[in-house]
Write a protein that holds these residues in place. Sequence first.
Motif, PDB file in Angstrom:
ATOM      1  N   MET A 112      86.539 173.747-119.543  1.00 29.25           N
ATOM      2  CA  MET A 112      86.172 172.709-118.567  1.00 29.25           C
ATOM      3  C   MET A 112      87.391 172.370-117.700  1.00 29.25           C
ATOM      4  SD  MET A 112      84.565 169.002-119.411  1.00 29.25           S
ATOM      5  CE  MET A 112      83.426 169.686-120.607  1.00 29.25           C
ATOM      6  N   ASN A 113      87.290 172.625-116.371  1.00 30.11           N
ATOM      7  CA  ASN A 113      88.466 172.321-115.546  1.00 30.11           C
ATOM      8  C   ASN A 113      88.370 170.913-114.932  1.00 30.11           C
ATOM      9  OD1 ASN A 113      86.894 172.403-113.183  1.00 30.11           O
ATOM     10  ND2 ASN A 113      87.064 174.650-113.128  1.00 30.11           N
ATOM     11  N   ASP A 114      89.502 170.468-114.353  1.00 28.20           N
ATOM     12  CA  ASP A 114      89.563 169.104-113.847  1.00 28.20           C
ATOM     13  C   ASP A 114      88.553 168.853-112.742  1.00 28.20           C
ATOM     14  OD1 ASP A 114      91.389 168.446-115.610  1.00 28.20           O
ATOM     15  OD2 ASP A 114      93.104 168.419-114.236  1.00 28.20           O
ATOM     16  N   GLN A 115      88.310 169.910-111.935  1.00 24.78           N
ATOM     17  CA  GLN A 115      87.369 169.745-110.827  1.00 24.78           C
ATOM     18  C   GLN A 115      85.955 169.459-111.358  1.00 24.78           C
ATOM     19  OE1 GLN A 115      87.636 173.000-108.172  1.00 24.78           O
ATOM     20  NE2 GLN A 115      87.253 171.702-106.391  1.00 24.78           N
ATOM     21  N   GLN A 116      85.581 170.242-112.372  1.00 23.94           N
ATOM     22  CA  GLN A 116      84.275 170.010-113.000  1.00 23.94           C
ATOM     23  C   GLN A 116      84.186 168.579-113.504  1.00 23.94           C
ATOM     24  OE1 GLN A 116      84.380 173.002-116.030  1.00 23.94           O
ATOM     25  NE2 GLN A 116      82.296 173.631-115.559  1.00 23.94           N
ATOM     26  N   ARG A 117      85.269 168.109-114.109  1.00 24.10           N
ATOM     27  CA  ARG A 117      85.259 166.795-114.723  1.00 24.10           C
ATOM     28  C   ARG A 117      85.145 165.683-113.697  1.00 24.10           C
ATOM     29  NH1 ARG A 117      89.966 166.341-119.218  1.00 24.10           N
ATOM     30  NH2 ARG A 117      89.596 168.333-120.166  1.00 24.10           N
ATOM     31  N   GLN A 118      85.812 165.847-112.555  1.00 23.61           N
ATOM     32  CA  GLN A 118      85.979 164.681-111.693  1.00 23.61           C
ATOM     33  C   GLN A 118      85.183 164.715-110.397  1.00 23.61           C
ATOM     34  OE1 GLN A 118      90.008 163.459-111.487  1.00 23.61           O
ATOM     35  NE2 GLN A 118      90.020 163.156-113.682  1.00 23.61           N
ATOM     36  N   LYS A 119      84.723 165.871-109.940  1.00 26.06           N
ATOM     37  CA  LYS A 119      84.173 165.920-108.593  1.00 26.06           C
ATOM     38  C   LYS A 119      82.665 165.703-108.509  1.00 26.06           C
ATOM     39  CE  LYS A 119      87.599 166.446-105.832  1.00 26.06           C
ATOM     40  NZ  LYS A 119      88.675 167.336-105.775  1.00 26.06           N
ATOM     41  N   ARG A 120      81.920 166.285-109.399  1.00 22.41           N
ATOM     42  CA  ARG A 120      80.475 166.355-109.217  1.00 22.41           C
ATOM     43  C   ARG A 120      79.716 165.181-109.803  1.00 22.41           C
ATOM     44  NH1 ARG A 120      80.131 169.725-105.261  1.00 22.41           N
ATOM     45  NH2 ARG A 120      80.879 171.820-105.692  1.00 22.41           N
ATOM     46  N   PHE A 121      80.315 164.509-110.707  1.00 26.62           N
ATOM     47  CA  PHE A 121      79.601 163.523-111.514  1.00 26.62           C
ATOM     48  C   PHE A 121      80.144 162.129-111.221  1.00 26.62           C
ATOM     49  CE2 PHE A 121      80.108 161.451-115.840  1.00 26.62           C
ATOM     50  CZ  PHE A 121      78.827 160.934-115.895  1.00 26.62           C
ATOM     51  N   TRP A 122      79.303 161.254-110.721  1.00 25.84           N
ATOM     52  CA  TRP A 122      79.709 159.862-110.525  1.00 25.84           C
ATOM     53  C   TRP A 122      79.506 159.119-111.838  1.00 25.84           C
ATOM     54  CZ3 TRP A 122      76.822 158.598-105.297  1.00 25.84           C
ATOM     55  CH2 TRP A 122      77.680 158.903-104.232  1.00 25.84           C
ATOM     56  N   HIS A 123      80.571 158.583-112.371  1.00 27.10           N
ATOM     57  CA  HIS A 123      80.441 157.785-113.590  1.00 27.10           C
ATOM     58  C   HIS A 123      79.717 156.484-113.271  1.00 27.10           C
ATOM     59  CE1 HIS A 123      83.101 159.864-116.442  1.00 27.10           C
ATOM     60  NE2 HIS A 123      83.746 160.265-115.373  1.00 27.10           N
ATOM     61  N   MET A 178      79.327 152.639-113.474  1.00 29.89           N
ATOM     62  CA  MET A 178      80.310 151.569-113.682  1.00 29.89           C
ATOM     63  C   MET A 178      81.749 152.043-113.487  1.00 29.89           C
ATOM     64  SD  MET A 178      78.046 149.327-114.402  1.00 29.89           S
ATOM     65  CE  MET A 178      76.397 149.194-115.078  1.00 29.89           C
ATOM     66  N   GLY A 179      81.978 152.849-112.457  1.00 26.22           N
ATOM     67  CA  GLY A 179      83.336 153.304-112.178  1.00 26.22           C
ATOM     68  C   GLY A 179      83.519 153.463-110.686  1.00 26.22           C
ATOM     69  N   SER A 180      84.748 153.728-110.261  1.00 26.22           N
ATOM     70  CA  SER A 180      84.995 153.899-108.838  1.00 26.22           C
ATOM     71  C   SER A 180      84.681 155.328-108.396  1.00 26.22           C
ATOM     72  CB  SER A 180      86.466 153.591-108.528  1.00 26.22           C
ATOM     73  OG  SER A 180      86.734 153.957-107.194  1.00 26.22           O
ATOM     74  N   ALA A 181      84.015 155.427-107.218  1.00 25.22           N
ATOM     75  CA  ALA A 181      83.746 156.756-106.653  1.00 25.22           C
ATOM     76  C   ALA A 181      84.722 157.050-105.518  1.00 25.22           C
ATOM     77  CB  ALA A 181      82.310 156.816-106.143  1.00 25.22           C
ATOM     78  N   ALA A 182      85.773 156.218-105.363  1.00 27.49           N
ATOM     79  CA  ALA A 182      86.714 156.392-104.251  1.00 27.49           C
ATOM     80  C   ALA A 182      87.317 157.796-104.291  1.00 27.49           C
ATOM     81  CB  ALA A 182      87.827 155.341-104.350  1.00 27.49           C
ATOM     82  N   ALA A 183      87.500 158.354-103.076  1.00 24.05           N
ATOM     83  CA  ALA A 183      87.948 159.752-102.983  1.00 24.05           C
ATOM     84  C   ALA A 183      89.211 160.001-103.800  1.00 24.05           C
ATOM     85  CB  ALA A 183      88.161 160.098-101.520  1.00 24.05           C
ATOM     86  N   GLY A 184      90.162 159.080-103.722  1.00 21.42           N
ATOM     87  CA  GLY A 184      91.429 159.335-104.411  1.00 21.42           C
ATOM     88  C   GLY A 184      91.433 158.904-105.869  1.00 21.42           C
ATOM     89  N   HIS A 185      90.317 158.344-106.337  1.00 17.17           N
ATOM     90  CA  HIS A 185      90.325 157.761-107.688  1.00 17.17           C
ATOM     91  C   HIS A 185      90.375 158.850-108.753  1.00 17.17           C
ATOM     92  CE1 HIS A 185      89.406 154.979-110.927  1.00 17.17           C
ATOM     93  NE2 HIS A 185      88.515 155.838-111.365  1.00 17.17           N
TER      94      HIS A 185
END
Length: 446
Positions: free
Chosen positions: A1-12, A14-21
Motif C-alpha cells: 500500500m503506497n502513500d498515494q493510495q492511502r491519502q488521495k482517493r479516500f476522504w476520511h 470527520m477529517g480535513s480534505a484540504a489539498a495539503g493536509h
Amino acid sequence: MNDQQRQKRFWHPMGSAAAGHCGSTVVIARGDGNYIFDIEGHRTLDAVGGLWNVNVGHNRPEVKSAIARQMDELSYCQTFDGVAHPRVYELADRLCAMFKQEDMQRVMFGSGGSDAVETALKMARQYWIAAGEPARTKFLSLRNGYHGVHFGGTSIGGSGVFQYNHGPLLPGCVLLDTPWLYRNPWRCQDPDELVAHCIGQMEETIAFHGAHTIAAFIAEPVQGAGGVIVPPAAYWDSVRRVCDRSGILLIADEVVTGFGRTGSMLGSRGFGVAPDILCLAKGISAGYVPLGATMFNHRVAHAIENGDGFSHTIMHGYTYSGHPLACAAALAVLDIVEREALPANAGRVGQHLFERLLPLKREFETVGDVRGKGLMLALELVADKAGRTPLDSAEGVAARIAETARKRGVFVRAMTNKIVISPPLTLTLDEADVIARTLREALQTE
Ligand code: PMP
C-alpha cells in the motif's frame, strides 16, 4: 500500500480534505479480542472499542460463524411490506423481550445510529399526526449532544462544527443547556441545583414555544461524542416528569449507551427512566455488520397502528432494514452480552478504571477533569485548572498524548481537548490498569 493510495482517493469522515493536509493515519490490518494490529504488526489495546461499538471484542468465533451460517442460507432479503426472513423476527422478539421493562413493543431497523435517529424523529412526527396533534413538530435536544449525521440528527445536534458546512437545516430544533457539572452557564457545582436550573430552563422553553408545538425531547443518557458528559443522577427522572406533564415524547439516543456500556443494559435504565422511543446501534451488532434499530413503546405503537387515514402507513425504511447478516450477527452478539454479563463487567471494570484515572487530575496541571460512567470515560485537558479554561485543541496536546499512548500500546481517541476511552466491554481489570498506566506515561512526556 503506497502513500498515494492511502491519502488521495479516500476522504476520511470527520477529517480535513484540504489539498495539503497530510495528517498521519494508522492502518489497522487485524483485530483479536481486545486488541488490534496495524499493518506493521504492532499490537495495541483497543481502548476505543472501534468507535464505541466493538463491545464484545474483535474476531469472536461465535459471531463469525453465525454470520457465515446466515451467508450460506440467505445473504440478503428485503423486509418491506409482505416480505421477511426468520432472523428479523427473532431479533425483533429478542429486543422486545430485552426491553420489556421499558414497554418496548415495536422495532424498525436501519444500518446504523444515524438511521436510528432519523427514524425516531420521523416516527415521532408521525405519532403526533396519528394522535391528532399535527402541530407538534419541534424537537428539543441538548448542547454538546451528538445524534449522527443525517439532516435530522445534524439539525438537533448540539455542536456547531457538524452544522457549519451543511445548512440550512431542519426548522424547529431548539437546544437546551447540558446538565454538565464541570461546565454550565450557571457555574453551578451542586448536582441537585444544576438539575433544577436545567429543568427550569426546559419548562420555560416549553412554555415559550407552547407544548402543543413540541413533538419530542431527545438526548443521550450519557453524552458521548460531546465529551462523555454524565448528568447528575436526578436529571433523567426530572426530564421524564416534564415530558409526562407536557405530553412531549421522550427519545433516548442509546446508540453508544445501549447494551451495557454505562454498566446497565440501557443508559436510561441506569437512571431509572423508561423512554418512549429508543435509538440503538453500535453495540447491537458490536461492529461485525452495520445495524441500527429504533424501538417504540406501547403509547407510540398503539397510536400509529390505530391512526386514521394515511397516518398508520409507514412510508419509511431502507433497502437494508433488517439485513439478514446484521440480524444474525446481532443475535450472536446479544448472546455474548447476556452470557458474559457484559453490562455488569462494564460497571465493575469501568469503576476500577475511573479510580485509576482520577489521580491524574491531581498529578497533572493539564488534566482538568476525569469523568465517566461504566466503560465510557474521558480526560478533559485545560490551559488553566482553576479557571477551567479549555486547552486550545489547535495546540494538539490531546492528539500528541493519544499518539504517545498508541506507540506504547494503548489506542485512545483524542477529541478536541479530550481523551476518550470506550474499550470493549470485555475489558479486564489488568487491561484497565494498563490503560491508566499508559496514559500517565503519555501525560508525563508532555
Ligand atoms: N447517536 C449517537 C449518540 C452517536 O454517538 C452516534 C455515533 N457516534 C450516532 C448517533 C450516529 O451513529 P452512526 O455513526 O452509526 O450513524
